[in-house]
Design a protein around this motif. Structure first.
Motif, PDB file in Angstrom:
ATOM      1  N   ALA A 269       0.904  -1.272  -0.028  1.00  0.00           N
ATOM      2  CA  ALA A 269      -0.049   0.117  -0.050  1.00  0.00           C
ATOM      3  C   ALA A 269       0.767   1.178  -0.053  1.00  0.00           C
ATOM      4  O   ALA A 269       0.293   2.248  -0.611  1.00  0.00           O
ATOM      5  CB  ALA A 269      -0.946   0.009   1.006  1.00  0.00           C
ATOM      6  N   VAL A 270       2.139   1.148   0.430  1.00  0.00           N
ATOM      7  CA  VAL A 270       3.038   2.399   0.627  1.00  0.00           C
ATOM      8  C   VAL A 270       3.322   2.831  -0.971  1.00  0.00           C
ATOM      9  O   VAL A 270       3.148   3.806  -1.414  1.00  0.00           O
ATOM     10  CB  VAL A 270       4.343   2.012   1.553  1.00  0.00           C
ATOM     11  CG1 VAL A 270       5.248   3.159   1.033  1.00  0.00           C
ATOM     12  CG2 VAL A 270       3.841   2.035   2.849  1.00  0.00           C
ATOM     13  N   LEU A 271       3.702   1.605  -1.537  1.00  0.00           N
ATOM     14  CA  LEU A 271       4.076   1.935  -2.895  1.00  0.00           C
ATOM     15  C   LEU A 271       2.983   2.408  -3.776  1.00  0.00           C
ATOM     16  O   LEU A 271       3.022   3.374  -4.599  1.00  0.00           O
ATOM     17  CB  LEU A 271       4.761   0.775  -3.463  1.00  0.00           C
ATOM     18  CG  LEU A 271       6.176   0.631  -3.292  1.00  0.00           C
ATOM     19  CD1 LEU A 271       6.993   1.687  -4.430  1.00  0.00           C
ATOM     20  CD2 LEU A 271       6.969   0.825  -2.162  1.00  0.00           C
ATOM     21  N   ASP A 272       1.936   1.860  -3.580  1.00  0.00           N
ATOM     22  CA  ASP A 272       0.697   2.217  -4.390  1.00  0.00           C
ATOM     23  C   ASP A 272       0.250   3.709  -3.930  1.00  0.00           C
ATOM     24  O   ASP A 272      -0.091   4.481  -4.754  1.00  0.00           O
ATOM     25  CB  ASP A 272      -0.576   1.323  -4.063  1.00  0.00           C
ATOM     26  CG  ASP A 272      -0.500  -0.217  -4.538  1.00  0.00           C
ATOM     27  OD1 ASP A 272      -1.135  -1.085  -3.761  1.00  0.00           O
ATOM     28  OD2 ASP A 272       0.332  -0.345  -5.297  1.00  0.00           O
ATOM     29  N   MET A 273       0.565   3.996  -2.555  1.00  0.00           N
ATOM     30  CA  MET A 273       0.138   5.454  -2.215  1.00  0.00           C
ATOM     31  C   MET A 273       1.197   6.419  -3.034  1.00  0.00           C
ATOM     32  O   MET A 273       0.885   7.322  -3.507  1.00  0.00           O
ATOM     33  CB  MET A 273       0.345   5.719  -0.688  1.00  0.00           C
ATOM     34  CG  MET A 273       0.448   7.047  -0.324  1.00  0.00           C
ATOM     35  SD  MET A 273       0.519   7.049   1.549  1.00  0.00           S
ATOM     36  CE  MET A 273       2.308   6.766   1.785  1.00  0.00           C
ATOM     37  N   LEU A 274       2.386   5.870  -2.866  1.00  0.00           N
ATOM     38  CA  LEU A 274       3.413   6.777  -3.692  1.00  0.00           C
ATOM     39  C   LEU A 274       3.497   6.929  -5.128  1.00  0.00           C
ATOM     40  O   LEU A 274       3.472   7.961  -5.786  1.00  0.00           O
ATOM     41  CB  LEU A 274       4.979   6.520  -3.174  1.00  0.00           C
ATOM     42  CG  LEU A 274       5.265   6.578  -1.763  1.00  0.00           C
ATOM     43  CD1 LEU A 274       6.730   5.818  -1.595  1.00  0.00           C
ATOM     44  CD2 LEU A 274       5.616   7.757  -1.058  1.00  0.00           C
TER      45      LEU A 274
END
Ligand code: SDX
Length: 426
Positions: A269-274
């Motif tokens: 989810a961090v990479l999707d958010m970034l």
């Protein structure tokens, strides 16, 4: 009788409750007998509830401390390795050289590609999410190995742990190579753990070599994810294990629990958010959404149920991130730059400061994994591979001593007793 007692005064009666002293951390008030007095406690999310005794891992959330069998994570990540940590978690002490050699030999003996798991994975659509494949493969292990597993026998329990620790990287590679339509490579038990995993994942040929810096980083990522007290997925494994369930099935339940973006799914989810953020120009917009109580959006990779300080794993992960990106010559990676700026802005913002929200283990792990070439959908599978040793060590600790089935109570807020109404009269 415990040395100290707490008194609970309610409805004109006083109830004595024992106060228990741990070796580290909060004193515990034993409320197990409260039900006989006609009361239950109410603690949604178990914010203030210790579900068990354990001697494996200790976290001091205020100080940002993480100990495995008393050893600080900072020392383990700089001086140990993942397999040695799995031994420590399982057996309680650091191995001598001969103990470690014997343990590694047992792991090697279980390091093979199981054709039955390969065939099962082949039946799943190529676009299947790897976490669903991991649930399936470990679930299948519960079917295949059930009859040779005796949870009342210590040697059998250890064999389950060794098989799972050996098989997880192979299952992860089976899932990944299936998703990209590549044939599986044969296992190479002689390789070190992190090196072997990257070889199985990305090598085209059996004799391809793995970048030693990436292999070390991979091993450290597994080490940092190994165990973390009674988090949601570990509690799931313990609850399943408390029913005398098959241990492989209990681990499959832990995999399912870890999948959620509030837990192990956060690194993905961090990479999707970034990716959605796109550039540093939109950081303020996303931070604003995270602070808006009417907006369900939360800053992925930030905050923690226990840590109200920097997650010590995040600090080690950040150092590893620098090493990997420098090695790959992508130290100016725009995603990393965005993550660093996001961290700087959030840590200076009163909303996060007042709530003591800091980066957690997932904030940087995703960036390292992306740099290594791991597809985002595999990130939580990496977490599963590392956490398997913690899950099975906690399961072993539970079933090695007398235990009760886990069966929480509830606060009922539904309808009181009422008579059935025939459909014609409704
Ligand atoms: C892992 O338990 C473990 O040990 C887990 C783990 C492990 O190794 O097993 O460490 C791995 O799961 C790490 C966490 C990964 N998840 C994320 O990064 C997702 C984003 N984080 C949040 O969803 C949240 O912080 C949780 C789920 C991790 C914790 O949730 P809590 O315990 O409900 O959070 P809290 O009680 O500390 O929240 C206090 C306040 C609340 O606002 P107010 O009601 O006070 O106004 O802080 C807010 C929360 O809304 N808040 C956030 C936030 N996290 C908490 N606001 C914005 N962004 C966030 N990330």
């Amino acid at each position: 009788m415990a040395e100290r007692a707490a008194q609970l005064s309610v409805d004109g009666q006083t109830i004595d409750l024992a106060v228990l002293s741990p070796s580290e951390g909060y004193d515990a008030i034993d409320i197990s007998a409260l039900i006989t007095e006609g009361y239950v406690t109410f603690d949604p999310g178990f914010m203030s509830t210790a579900s068990c005794e354990s001697s494996i891992t200790y976290i001091d959330g205020d100080e940002g401390i993480l100990l495995h069998r008393g050893y600080p994570i900072e020392q383990l990540s700089s001086s140990s390795n993942y397999l040695e940590l799995t031994y420590l978690l399982l057996f309680g002490s650091l191995p001598t050289q001969s103990e470690f050699d014997a343990y590694k030999e047992k792991i090697r003996a279980e390091t093979y590609v199981d054709d039955r798991l390969l065939a099962l994975c082949a039946t799943l659509p190529q676009h299947s999410h790897p976490m669903g494949i991991m649930c399936s493969l470990v679930g299948a292990m519960s079917a295949i190995f059930h009859h040779e597993t005796d949870i009342t026998d210590a040697a059998s329990r250890d064999q389950v742990a060794i098989k799972l620790i050996a098989q997880m990287p192979i299952c992860a590679a089976i899932a990944y190579r299936h998703s990209v339509g590549k044939p599986m490579l044969p296992a190479k038990p002689e390789l070190a753990y992190g090196e072997h995993f990257l070889h199985l994942m990305f090598s085209e040929h059996e004799d391809d070599e793995v970048n030693p810096v990436l292999a070390t980083a991979m091993d450290r990522i597994f080490l940092l994810h190994a165990d973390h007290e009674q988090n949601a997925s570990t509690s799931t494994v313990r609850l399943a294990g408390s029913t005398d369930a098959n241990p492989y099935a209990s681990i499959a339940a832990g995999i399912a629990a870890l999948w959620g973006p509030s837990h192990g799914g956060a690194n993905e989810a961090v990479l999707d958010m970034l990716a959605e953020m796109g550039s540093v120009d939109r950081i303020e917009e996303f931070v604003g959404k995270a602070k808006d109580s009417n907006d369900p959006f939360r800053l992925m990779g930030f905050g923690h149920r226990v840590y109200k300080n920097y997650d010590p794993r995040a600090k080690v992960m950040q150092q590893t991130c620098d090493e990997v990106l420098n090695e790959l010559g992508v130290e100016n990676d725009p995603v990393l730059q965005m993550a660093r700026e996001l961290e700087r802005i959030a840590l200076a913002d009163d909303y996060f400061v007042q709530r003591r929200l800091y980066p957690n283990v997932d904030f940087y792990s995703g960036i390292i994994l992306k740099a290594i070439g791991m597809p985002v959908e595999l990130f939580t599978v990496i977490f599963v591979t590392g956490r398997t040793s913690g899950w099975i060590a906690q399961w072993k600790e539970l079933v090695s001593e007398p235990y009760k089935i886990g069966r929480p109570r509830q606060m009922y807020t539904g309808s009181r007793n009422r008579d059935y109404v025939p459909i014609g009269a409704r």
